[in-house]
Write an enzyme that holds these catalytic residues in place. Sequence first.
Site, mmCIF file in Angstrom:
data_model
loop_
_atom_site.group_PDB
_atom_site.id
_atom_site.type_symbol
_atom_site.label_atom_id
_atom_site.label_comp_id
_atom_site.label_asym_id
_atom_site.label_seq_id
_atom_site.Cartn_x
_atom_site.Cartn_y
_atom_site.Cartn_z
ATOM 1 N N LYS A 121 17.321 9.114 -6.463
ATOM 2 C CA LYS A 121 16.172 9.807 -7.062
ATOM 3 C C LYS A 121 15.367 10.528 -5.969
ATOM 4 O O LYS A 121 15.560 10.259 -4.769
ATOM 5 C CB LYS A 121 15.284 8.783 -7.781
ATOM 6 N N ARG B 90 5.550 -2.682 -15.199
ATOM 7 C CA ARG B 90 5.769 -1.233 -15.073
ATOM 8 C C ARG B 90 6.682 -0.862 -16.241
ATOM 9 O O ARG B 90 6.254 -0.949 -17.383
ATOM 10 C CB ARG B 90 6.350 -0.924 -13.683
ATOM 11 N N HIS C 115 13.190 -5.175 -12.610
ATOM 12 C CA HIS C 115 12.803 -4.715 -11.269
ATOM 13 C C HIS C 115 11.753 -5.696 -10.729
ATOM 14 O O HIS C 115 10.893 -6.162 -11.482
ATOM 15 C CB HIS C 115 12.237 -3.300 -11.365
ATOM 16 N N ARG D 211 20.953 -2.241 -6.753
ATOM 17 C CA ARG D 211 20.445 -0.864 -6.819
ATOM 18 C C ARG D 211 19.671 -0.491 -5.560
ATOM 19 O O ARG D 211 18.475 -0.219 -5.604
ATOM 20 C CB ARG D 211 19.488 -0.698 -8.017
ATOM 21 N N TYR E 214 -8.812 21.010 14.654
ATOM 22 C CA TYR E 214 -10.048 21.002 13.867
ATOM 23 C C TYR E 214 -10.925 19.779 14.169
ATOM 24 O O TYR E 214 -10.432 18.660 14.240
ATOM 25 C CB TYR E 214 -9.722 20.969 12.374
ATOM 26 N N CYS F 202 -2.820 19.684 11.036
ATOM 27 C CA CYS F 202 -3.215 20.860 10.256
ATOM 28 C C CYS F 202 -2.179 21.126 9.162
ATOM 29 O O CYS F 202 -1.211 20.404 9.039
ATOM 30 C CB CYS F 202 -3.338 22.076 11.168
ATOM 31 N N MET F 203 -2.397 22.172 8.393
ATOM 32 C CA MET F 203 -1.490 22.447 7.275
ATOM 33 C C MET F 203 -0.068 22.747 7.739
ATOM 34 O O MET F 203 0.904 22.271 7.157
ATOM 35 C CB MET F 203 -2.008 23.620 6.437
ATOM 36 N N ASP F 204 0.036 23.542 8.811
ATOM 37 C CA ASP F 204 1.353 24.022 9.234
ATOM 38 C C ASP F 204 1.761 23.546 10.618
ATOM 39 O O ASP F 204 2.856 23.848 11.067
ATOM 40 C CB ASP F 204 1.355 25.561 9.289
HETATM 41 C C1 PLP Z 1 13.500 3.270 -6.698
HETATM 42 C C2 PLP Z 1 14.149 2.167 -7.444
HETATM 43 C C3 PLP Z 1 15.147 1.376 -6.841
HETATM 44 C C4 PLP Z 1 15.474 1.465 -5.358
HETATM 45 O O1 PLP Z 1 14.446 0.822 -4.648
HETATM 46 P P1 PLP Z 1 14.506 0.669 -3.054
HETATM 47 O O2 PLP Z 1 13.332 -0.182 -2.733
HETATM 48 O O3 PLP Z 1 14.387 2.045 -2.501
HETATM 49 O O4 PLP Z 1 15.797 0.040 -2.736
HETATM 50 C C5 PLP Z 1 15.818 0.471 -7.628
HETATM 51 N N1 PLP Z 1 15.492 0.305 -8.938
HETATM 52 C C6 PLP Z 1 14.510 1.015 -9.530
HETATM 53 C C7 PLP Z 1 14.203 0.779 -10.957
HETATM 54 C C8 PLP Z 1 13.793 1.952 -8.806
HETATM 55 O O5 PLP Z 1 12.810 2.630 -9.393
#
Ligand code: PLP
Length: 380
Positions: free
Chosen positions: A36, A135, A167, A223, A269, A316-318
């Site tokens: 992701k 969540r 999770h 995961r 700045y 700074c920004m850049d």
């Molecule tokens: C982002 C995410 C992961 C991976 O988490 P890491 O801490 O980067 O290994 C796994 N499962 C879900 C649901 C996530 O949102």
Amino acid sequence: MTGPLRQARIELGAVRSNVAALSERAGDAQVMAVVKADAYGHGLVPCARAARAGGADWLGVALLEEAMALRAGGDTGRVLAWLFGPGEPRLEQAVATDVDLNASAPWAVAEIAAAARAAGRPARVHLKADTGLSRAGATADDWPGLLDAAMRAQAEGVVQVVGVWTHLAWADVPDHPTVGLQLERFAAAVAAAERAGARLEVRHAANSAATLTRPDARFDLVRPGIAVYGISPVPDLGGPADYGLRPAMTLSARLALVKRIPAGSGVSYGHEYVTERETTVGLVPLGYADGIPRSASGRGPLLAAGALRTVAGRVCMDQVVVDLGDDPAQAGDEVVLFGPGDSGEPSAEDWARAAGTIAYEIVTRLGPRVERTWVEEGDR
Ligand SMILES: *Cc1c(COP(=O)(O)O)cnc(C)c1O
């Protein structure tokens, strides 16, 4: 010196070998490499290919557009996408292109079922249990209603319940009591799904931290995300090398200007940095618009003119300024903000500490102005 003014160089070999290391660590469990957020800033399609080459059985993404981008990039393997809202227009395409989908609530099952009818094929669904993160997922109270909706859609032939997942809230503190508690609640959710008639292909709970530290959280599938990119998910417990990982990204820039300035000069700045003596300063063409955290003003580390130094004054920004003392330097010289450490450069974790955040944020927030370059090497 030639080359891009600012670049993030990604070693695909590191991604590949990190996935292989995670797979070994996971034992019999399959691996879902989480890609992701543009593969945590490392580039979705190239990293997805490298992860597959390293043995990833699955890819995981949050958004359906990310899943579609994987399909457009030629990936035909198992992909799970877990974040969408009511009325999501891409649901039918996701089902049609064989993307596994999450359902946390009965409305999601209903929308997936409708998409499956429209696509003319069943959708594979993973039911998410909220075991304590509060969540995504259905709470224990809502679990029977979610199961009921899913099993009715399965009886109709439009949905296959292939996974139950959750999770963890405290995976980065492996002995935190909530980890065991969440795993117990997860076991109860799995048992209820099986009693309701689900024939589960995969039960999954572990992110990177749990993959590396909690064998009892591995189930059928892990995961990992951040560890795929070679960053330790538990920096207080061990660095990448302790887990057989290599950071895949090197962020560098070429000095855009080098000059002498007198003692007592205020730099950037607000003049938060003032030179103590005559010195050479270098202009590093990366700023907060590129993802360099402004909170790392006066603290962000970089390797410049042969030594580790700190950003002088405000980001700074850049651009940022670095004080090079009397060391020789010229415009065009390379400065490394972070990388795997081969040349003594700082790590993304060092930047995270300097900015009061986590390394996840350092790599994912790099902006589109930073040119990504992918190289094949990087095997450990
Ligand atoms: C982002 C995410 C992961 C991976 O988490 P890491 O801490 O980067 O290994 C796994 N499962 C879900 C649901 C996530 O949102």
